[in-house]
Every structure is written in structure tokens, then in C-alpha cells.
Scaffold this active site. Structure first.
Site, PDB file in Angstrom:
ATOM      1  N   THR A   1       0.902  -1.150   0.000  1.00 27.84           N
ATOM      2  CA  THR A   1       0.000   0.000   0.000  1.00 27.84           C
ATOM      3  C   THR A   1       0.939   1.196   0.000  1.00 27.84           C
ATOM      4  O   THR A   1       2.023   1.141   0.600  1.00 27.84           O
ATOM      5  CB  THR A   1      -0.921   0.036   1.243  1.00 27.84           C
ATOM      6  OG1 THR A   1      -0.116   0.072   2.410  1.00 27.84           O
ATOM      7  CG2 THR A   1      -1.820  -1.191   1.318  1.00 27.84           C
TER       8      THR A   1
ATOM      9  N   SER B   1      17.751  -1.020 -26.688  1.00 28.49           N
ATOM     10  CA  SER B   1      18.049   0.399 -26.863  1.00 28.49           C
ATOM     11  C   SER B   1      19.132   0.523 -27.911  1.00 28.49           C
ATOM     12  O   SER B   1      20.037  -0.315 -27.982  1.00 28.49           O
ATOM     13  CB  SER B   1      18.539   0.976 -25.538  1.00 28.49           C
ATOM     14  OG  SER B   1      19.339   2.116 -25.763  1.00 28.49           O
TER      15      SER B   1
ATOM     16  N   LYS C   1      20.236  -2.759 -22.278  1.00 30.63           N
ATOM     17  CA  LYS C   1      18.810  -2.535 -22.036  1.00 30.63           C
ATOM     18  C   LYS C   1      17.904  -3.593 -22.663  1.00 30.63           C
ATOM     19  O   LYS C   1      18.122  -4.031 -23.780  1.00 30.63           O
ATOM     20  CB  LYS C   1      18.392  -1.157 -22.593  1.00 30.63           C
ATOM     21  CG  LYS C   1      18.938   0.018 -21.813  1.00 30.63           C
ATOM     22  CD  LYS C   1      18.378   0.162 -20.413  1.00 30.63           C
ATOM     23  CE  LYS C   1      17.002   0.758 -20.395  1.00 30.63           C
ATOM     24  NZ  LYS C   1      16.958   2.180 -20.730  1.00 30.63           N
TER      25      LYS C   1
ATOM     26  N   GLU D   1       4.505  -0.627 -21.664  1.00 34.96           N
ATOM     27  CA  GLU D   1       4.604   0.839 -21.732  1.00 34.96           C
ATOM     28  C   GLU D   1       3.671   1.405 -22.800  1.00 34.96           C
ATOM     29  O   GLU D   1       2.999   2.414 -22.591  1.00 34.96           O
ATOM     30  CB  GLU D   1       6.039   1.258 -22.064  1.00 34.96           C
ATOM     31  CG  GLU D   1       7.006   1.071 -20.916  1.00 34.96           C
ATOM     32  CD  GLU D   1       8.428   1.371 -21.369  1.00 34.96           C
ATOM     33  OE1 GLU D   1       8.933   2.427 -20.998  1.00 34.96           O
ATOM     34  OE2 GLU D   1       9.019   0.558 -22.109  1.00 34.96           O
TER      35      GLU D   1
ATOM     36  N   TYR E   1     -30.800  13.839 -36.962  1.00 35.20           N
ATOM     37  CA  TYR E   1     -29.453  13.637 -37.511  1.00 35.20           C
ATOM     38  C   TYR E   1     -28.813  14.978 -37.878  1.00 35.20           C
ATOM     39  O   TYR E   1     -29.463  15.872 -38.425  1.00 35.20           O
ATOM     40  CB  TYR E   1     -29.512  12.747 -38.775  1.00 35.20           C
ATOM     41  CG  TYR E   1     -28.146  12.595 -39.413  1.00 35.20           C
ATOM     42  CD1 TYR E   1     -27.281  11.591 -38.986  1.00 35.20           C
ATOM     43  CD2 TYR E   1     -27.694  13.481 -40.380  1.00 35.20           C
ATOM     44  CE1 TYR E   1     -26.003  11.465 -39.529  1.00 35.20           C
ATOM     45  CE2 TYR E   1     -26.422  13.369 -40.927  1.00 35.20           C
ATOM     46  CZ  TYR E   1     -25.584  12.362 -40.494  1.00 35.20           C
ATOM     47  OH  TYR E   1     -24.332  12.255 -41.024  1.00 35.20           O
TER      48      TYR E   1
HETATM   49  N1  ARG Z   1     -21.644   9.715 -44.163  1.00 33.76           N
HETATM   50  C1  ARG Z   1     -22.715  10.033 -43.276  1.00 33.76           C
HETATM   51  C2  ARG Z   1     -22.336   9.773 -41.823  1.00 33.76           C
HETATM   52  O1  ARG Z   1     -21.360   9.159 -41.630  1.00 33.76           O
HETATM   53  C3  ARG Z   1     -23.910   9.225 -43.651  1.00 33.76           C
HETATM   54  C4  ARG Z   1     -25.232   9.889 -43.350  1.00 33.76           C
HETATM   55  C5  ARG Z   1     -25.347  11.102 -44.168  1.00 33.76           C
HETATM   56  N2  ARG Z   1     -26.650  11.654 -44.123  1.00 33.76           N
HETATM   57  C6  ARG Z   1     -26.902  12.861 -44.613  1.00 33.76           C
HETATM   58  N3  ARG Z   1     -28.110  13.270 -44.571  1.00 33.76           N
HETATM   59  N4  ARG Z   1     -25.956  13.601 -45.127  1.00 33.76           N
HETATM   60  O2  ARG Z   1     -22.992  10.181 -40.902  1.00 33.76           O
END
Ligand code: ARG
Length: 477
Positions: free
Chosen positions: A161, A283, A289, A296, A323
Site C-alpha cells: 500500500t 536500446s 537494455k 509501456e 441527424y
Molecule cells: N456519411 C454520413 C455519416 O457518416 C452518412 C449519413 C449522411 N446523411 C446525410 N443526410 N448527409 O454520418
């Protein structure tokens, strides 16, 4: 990039000018998202089957589409497929090739679908497979640790510890601590997989589609547990990627801690273990070494995985539904997280069974630093002295030992009795390293017997996990 025959974008109808060439390259994702091509095609085939089932396309059209897609898949796998930046992403590259191959029928594939639900589906299908591969690598590393734990169940080493010698432990017990961390990682990824395995298809651009689609059929064909409940959420949700990188960060943190210990243990100052030459490098200037590069590097790579988690959280924090093009930035961090994690797990799973423990050195190190002082204190308590007084008695004995340059086990009975007359000849049984570890003989303790039992339980749990009968409250052994 070599160009395909046609690079006409499918969305140019409302445009009067061509895309600026730099903008075209800047907005494209095909250089990296082509990695999901298999899954894109699999998703399209399922979509086409569903469209035919609900009579949106004819059975012959479905068959032509599937045949075309399968040919494209072959071309991609063999490396002959020509990707185009002008066609932006994996989805449009494949669709455009399909139209080129089978004509106008190919244009029907995108009915009732958008790239927004398509890309979200592709990532989930891809990540589901990657999680399964990662779980298998964790299993392999865990088995390596179990083998080492069994082999070194009796091997004494110092437990620390504050990196100060605390109490003797067994090397096997230490390996089982690592194993336990991986049990939690395995659980986290298994849990994350449930939320990955939900299908966005059918959400289309954001609101769903006017076609009479059967999302349950597509979900079943693609092995998803269910279609996503809400179309807006389905196209915008990237929680599963963040969750995955969070689980990956914890896993890398564990591997990084293992690495830190391996680096210390291979140092001349400790000399607890040897790693084989095949896992080390030299090394260019210091001929003597032998560097523990693998641990690492794993320790170093942990940083980029943490970075990807923060990157994805930040990517999402300002996005309104649904989206947004920002989401295209989700893939590279996710891909790199998977690659880093898989590579690190693989190298660890390969390396751990090759570790050689210098049992003389670990034992000698445990014998220094008054590591059995707690055992002496417990002995004095068993003779009726309250623990706080016993702590004081042993503290004085340690101070005497430091002055005399003697460990507790090296003192004579008379020397020890200066501090308390409850100390008798049998004290030497608890002052030995073997006696000390063997005495911690309960569930979770360091005794060799417990290490063997823990290994047996771990193996049984893994078998139960595979057969789906695991129970958390395991009282056996
Ligand atoms: N290449 C786009 C992405 O990776 C795909 C979807 C694109 N959609 C759009 N409405 N432009 O998200």
C-alpha cells in the site's frame, strides 16, 4: 483514388453548381467508413428482402438487387472495388455501383430508407461484431491469468500500500485481482451490447416512412433484438458508442495499471518477473537494455481511448434532434477505440502466460520491510491484549528491528519478549511468510488454498456464463 465509371451524386437534382472540390473531400467519409461495407451490404440485403415481402418491390427486383450487392461485396473483399470521394460515403458508393450494375432496379433499394438510419444501422452491426471479438479476447486474457494464478498460488511476494511493503501476499492472489477487474469489464461490455443491438432502420431520415414496412422482419433478419422505439432518437442516438468508449476507457485503465506493475516488476530494482525477449525491445545506445515496450505502449495508448470518449461526448452535447452531419465524426474515434482495445488485449493475452516469476526475489522482497508486523499484532491480540495496545507493542519491536537491522522473524524469542511477555515460542509460526499468507484463509483472502478456490470459481462462472446459468451470489467452495 482510382475513379469508378460514374461518380454522379444521387442528390444533385436541386443543385445548379457542382460541389467545390475541396468541400467534396472535406465532407466525404468514404476514406474511413468503407470499413463498414460488409455491414452496409448486409443491411441493404435485409432491407430489400423486407421491401419485397411487403410488396413495395417485386420478387425479381429483390433478387437482382441481392445478386448485385453480393457481387459488389466480392469486389470489395477482393480489393477491386473503386471507391470515389465524389460519391461521399460507403453508402452512396455501393448504391451507385449497384445502379451501374443492374440499372434502374438498383434505384429502388433506397425506398423507405435514408442514409441516416442506414449509417446508424451499419455502425451498430459493426460494433456488435467487434464487441463479440473483444469479449473473446478478454476471455483469453482471463484464462491466461487463471493459469498464472494457479501456477503461482504458493509464490510469496510483498503486497503494497502506498508502494511501501505492507503484508506478504501470494502472486496468484495478485493475478486474481487483475482477473476480477476484467470480470467487471466483461460485464460492462456485455451490458453495452444490449443497447447496441437495437435497430434504427425504418426511421428513414427522421420521421419514419410512408411505405408499409415491416421493421420486425428486418430486425430479425439482421439479428437485432428489436427495432428502435422512436425514429428521431434512432437516427440521432450515439449513446451506445459513448457507452462503448466508456467501457473501453475503464478496460484500458485496468490494462494500464497492469502495465505500470509489469514495468516496475521487470525493473532491476524489483526483478520480480521476466518478460520473454519476444515481448521486449532493446536500446540503440545502451547495449544492456531490455525494455518492457509492450506494457509501456499499452499504458500510453490508454490516453487516446480516454480522448475518444471525451471527443464523442463533446461531439453530441450541442446537437439538436435529429441527424446532423456532425455525426459523421463519430466513426474515427470509435474505430480507433476498437483497434486500440483489441490490439492491447491481444498482446496481453499472448504475453501473460509467458511471464516468468523470479520466486526467490519476490520472496526475499516480502521478507524485508517488516511485512509480518500485522501478524505479530494479531498474535498478541489472540493472547488477550487489546488491538491498540498490541499495535503499540509491535511498533516498538519494529523500531528495535530497524535499529538492530533485523526483521521480526530474525529476532530471538528473548528479544521479542522484551516487548510483551504474552509472546511464546509458537510466535515464529506466524512470523514466517508462508504462515502469514496461509492464515488469511477466507473467501477473498490471499492464502494459496483460497487462490485455488478462486480459480475454480472463476472457471465455473465462465462455464455458467456460456450456458446462461450464472448466479451472482455464489456461496460454494
Ligand atoms: N456519411 C454520413 C455519416 O457518416 C452518412 C449519413 C449522411 N446523411 C446525410 N443526410 N448527409 O454520418
Amino acid at each position: 483514388m482510382e475513379q469508378p465509371e460514374t461518380t454522379e451524386k444521387p442528390w444533385t437534382g436541386r443543385f445548379t453548381e457542382p460541389t467545390d472540390l475541396f468541400v467534396e473531400a472535406f465532407t466525404a467519409s468514404v476514406t474511413f467508413d468503407q470499413r463498414m461495407a460488409d455491414y452496409d451490404i448486409r443491411g441493404s440485403i435485409a432491407h430489400a428482402r423486407m421491401l419485397a415481402e411487403v410488396d413495395v418491390i417485386a420478387a425479381e427486383e429483390r433478387d437482382q438487387i441481392i445478386e448485385g450487392l453480393e457481387e459488389i461485396l466480392e469486389e470489395i473483399r477482393s480489393g477491386s472495388f473503386k471507391w470515389s470521394i465524389a460519391l461521399e460515403d460507403v453508402h452512396m458508393n455501393i448504391e451507385s455501383k449497384l445502379v451501374q450494375k443492374i440499372g434502374d432496379v438498383g434505384k429502388k433499394l433506397h425506398t423507405g430508407r435514408s442514409r441516416n438510419d442506414q449509417v446508424a444501422t451499419d455502425i451498430r452491426l459493426w460494433l456488435r461484431d467487434e464487441i463479440d471479438a473483444i469479449l473473446a479476447e478478454i476471455d483469453r486474457l482471463q484464462e491466461g491469468l487463471l493459469i498464472l494464478a494457479e501456477r503461482e498460488a504458493e509464490t510469496i511476494m510483498p503486497g503494497f500500500t502506498h508502494l511501501q511493503t505492507a503484508q506478504p501476499i501470494t502472486f496468484g492472489h495478485h493475478m486474481m485481482a487483475w482477473h476480477e477487474m476484467l470480470v467487471r469489464d466483461h460485464g460492462r461490455l456485455t451490458d453495452c451490447r444490449k443497447r447496441v443491438n437495437v435497430m434504427p432502420l425504418g426511421a428513414a431520415a427522421l420521421a419514419g416512412t410512408t411505405y408499409p414496412i415491416d421493421r420486425f422482419m428486418t430486425a430479425k433478419l439482421l439479428g437485432f433484438d428489436a427495432p428502435a422505439e422512436n425514429s428521431l432518437d434512432a437516427v440521432s442516438d450515439r449513446d451506445f458508442s459513448i457507452e462503448f468508449t466508456a467501457a473501453a476507457s475503464l478496460l484500458m485503465m485496468h490494462l494500464s495499471r497492469f502495465s505500470e506493475e509489469l514495468v516496475l516488476w521487470t525493473s532491476d530494482l524489483f526483478s520480480f518477473i521476466e518478460l520473454p525477449d519476444s515481448f521486449c525491445t532493446g536500446s540503440s545506445i545502451m547495449p544492456q537494455k531490455k525494455n518492457p515496450d509492450v506494457p509501456e505502449l499499452v499504458r500510453g495508448k490508454t490516453g487516446r481511448v480516454y480522448g475518444h470518449m471525451i471527443g464523442l461526448l463533446t461531439l453530441m452535447k450541442g446537437q439538436p434532434l435529429a441527424y446532423n452531419k456532425d455525426n459523421q465524426e463519430d466513426k474515427e474515434p470509435l474505430f480507433d477505440t476498437v483497434d486500440t482495445l483489441k490490439g492491447s488485449l491481444k498482446v496481453y493475452a499472448d504475453m501473460m502466460p509467458t511471464v516468468v516469476v523470479n520466486i526467490e526475489n519476490t520472496r526475499n522482497a516480502a521478507g524485508r520491510g517488516f511485512s509480518t508486523a500485522t501478524d505479530l499484532a494479531d498474535y498478541v491480540v489472540r493472547a488477550g491484549v487489546p488491538f491498540r495496545d498490541s499495535h503499540e507493542i509491535v511498533g516498538k519491536a519494529v523500531r528495535y528491528g530497524i535499529e538492530q537491522g533485523k526483521d521480526l522473524a530474525e529476532m530471538t524469542l528473548a528479544e521479542l519478549q522484551q516487548f510483551s511477555d504474552v509472546i511464546k515460542e509458537d510466535v515464529f509460526e506466524v512470523l514466517t511468510l508462508e504462515g502469514s499468507v496461509a492464515a488469511r484463509n477466507h473467501r477473498g483472502g490471499t492464502a494459496p488454498e483460497q487462490v485455488h478456490a478462486a480459480v475454480r470459481r472463476a472457471r465455473r462462472r465462465k462455464a455458467e456464463e456460456l450456458s446462461g446459468t450464472a448466479s451472482f451470489q455464489d456461496q460454494s467452495y
